[in-house]
Design a protein around this motif. Sequence first.
Motif, mmCIF file in Angstrom:
data_model
loop_
_atom_site.group_PDB
_atom_site.id
_atom_site.type_symbol
_atom_site.label_atom_id
_atom_site.label_comp_id
_atom_site.label_asym_id
_atom_site.label_seq_id
_atom_site.Cartn_x
_atom_site.Cartn_y
_atom_site.Cartn_z
ATOM 1 N N LEU A 21 -12.376 5.866 24.085
ATOM 2 C CA LEU A 21 -10.927 5.766 24.280
ATOM 3 C C LEU A 21 -10.185 5.788 22.948
ATOM 4 O O LEU A 21 -9.040 6.223 22.874
ATOM 5 C CB LEU A 21 -10.564 4.478 25.024
ATOM 6 N N GLY A 22 -10.832 5.259 21.918
ATOM 7 C CA GLY A 22 -10.213 5.200 20.599
ATOM 8 C C GLY A 22 -9.161 4.114 20.472
ATOM 9 O O GLY A 22 -8.278 4.179 19.613
ATOM 10 N N LYS A 23 -9.250 3.098 21.339
ATOM 11 C CA LYS A 23 -8.271 2.009 21.285
ATOM 12 C C LYS A 23 -8.864 0.752 21.904
ATOM 13 O O LYS A 23 -9.940 0.774 22.492
ATOM 14 C CB LYS A 23 -6.987 2.392 22.017
ATOM 15 N N PHE A 24 -8.129 -0.339 21.765
ATOM 16 C CA PHE A 24 -8.503 -1.617 22.358
ATOM 17 C C PHE A 24 -7.918 -1.718 23.758
ATOM 18 O O PHE A 24 -6.818 -1.225 24.023
ATOM 19 C CB PHE A 24 -7.968 -2.780 21.518
ATOM 20 N N VAL A 25 -8.666 -2.373 24.642
ATOM 21 C CA VAL A 25 -8.208 -2.615 26.007
ATOM 22 C C VAL A 25 -8.342 -4.103 26.272
ATOM 23 O O VAL A 25 -9.388 -4.692 26.025
ATOM 24 C CB VAL A 25 -9.052 -1.815 27.026
ATOM 25 N N GLY A 26 -7.277 -4.723 26.758
ATOM 26 C CA GLY A 26 -7.288 -6.149 27.066
ATOM 27 C C GLY A 26 -7.576 -6.401 28.530
ATOM 28 O O GLY A 26 -7.138 -5.636 29.391
ATOM 29 N N TYR A 27 -8.313 -7.473 28.815
ATOM 30 C CA TYR A 27 -8.675 -7.820 30.184
ATOM 31 C C TYR A 27 -8.063 -9.129 30.651
ATOM 32 O O TYR A 27 -8.182 -9.473 31.825
ATOM 33 C CB TYR A 27 -10.196 -7.885 30.330
ATOM 34 N N THR A 28 -7.444 -9.867 29.758
ATOM 35 C CA THR A 28 -6.739 -11.093 30.103
ATOM 36 C C THR A 28 -5.349 -11.004 29.482
ATOM 37 O O THR A 28 -5.049 -10.078 28.735
ATOM 38 C CB THR A 28 -7.463 -12.339 29.561
ATOM 39 N N GLU A 29 -4.519 -11.974 29.774
ATOM 40 C CA GLU A 29 -3.167 -11.980 29.212
ATOM 41 C C GLU A 29 -3.220 -11.997 27.679
ATOM 42 O O GLU A 29 -2.525 -11.222 27.012
ATOM 43 C CB GLU A 29 -2.389 -13.187 29.729
ATOM 44 N N LEU A 30 -4.065 -12.863 27.139
ATOM 45 C CA LEU A 30 -4.223 -12.924 25.685
ATOM 46 C C LEU A 30 -4.813 -11.628 25.141
ATOM 47 O O LEU A 30 -4.391 -11.119 24.109
ATOM 48 C CB LEU A 30 -5.120 -14.102 25.308
ATOM 49 N N GLY A 31 -5.791 -11.073 25.847
ATOM 50 C CA GLY A 31 -6.421 -9.828 25.424
ATOM 51 C C GLY A 31 -5.459 -8.655 25.411
ATOM 52 O O GLY A 31 -5.490 -7.816 24.504
ATOM 53 N N VAL A 32 -4.592 -8.584 26.388
ATOM 54 C CA VAL A 32 -3.608 -7.504 26.456
ATOM 55 C C VAL A 32 -2.638 -7.596 25.280
ATOM 56 O O VAL A 32 -2.305 -6.579 24.653
ATOM 57 C CB VAL A 32 -2.857 -7.533 27.803
ATOM 58 N N LYS A 33 -2.197 -8.810 24.961
ATOM 59 C CA LYS A 33 -1.281 -8.990 23.832
ATOM 60 C C LYS A 33 -1.945 -8.590 22.521
ATOM 61 O O LYS A 33 -1.342 -7.912 21.690
ATOM 62 C CB LYS A 33 -0.799 -10.441 23.757
ATOM 63 N N ASN A 34 -3.192 -9.012 22.330
ATOM 64 C CA ASN A 34 -3.909 -8.639 21.108
ATOM 65 C C ASN A 34 -4.193 -7.148 21.062
ATOM 66 O O ASN A 34 -4.124 -6.533 19.997
ATOM 67 C CB ASN A 34 -5.205 -9.431 20.978
ATOM 68 N N ALA A 35 -4.516 -6.552 22.199
ATOM 69 C CA ALA A 35 -4.778 -5.111 22.240
ATOM 70 C C ALA A 35 -3.531 -4.327 21.825
ATOM 71 O O ALA A 35 -3.623 -3.371 21.054
ATOM 72 C CB ALA A 35 -5.224 -4.700 23.629
ATOM 73 N N GLU A 36 -2.385 -4.737 22.302
ATOM 74 C CA GLU A 36 -1.134 -4.060 21.919
ATOM 75 C C GLU A 36 -0.898 -4.178 20.421
ATOM 76 O O GLU A 36 -0.527 -3.209 19.761
ATOM 77 C CB GLU A 36 0.045 -4.662 22.681
#
Length: 67
Positions: A21-36
């Motif tokens: 994918l070439g990017k980060f994907v978040g699976y929780t609320e915290l993960g989504v914020k960090n991925a962005e």
Amino acid sequence: IEYIDSYYYNKMELIRFSSSLGKFVGYTELGVKNAERWNSDPSKLAQMNAQKETYCHNNIGIWFSNI
């Protein structure tokens, strides 16, 4: 070959980098914020994409020669 770097806390996956994918994907609320945040940093993405070259491509011959 795909390089995956996952971050876990309490046995729950929070965020994952996938080289396909070439990017980060978040699976929780915290993960989504960090991925962005991490996906908006080109140097962080370049560093993670370089890990595929340094780790996977250099060792692929060693791994398959042992099979």
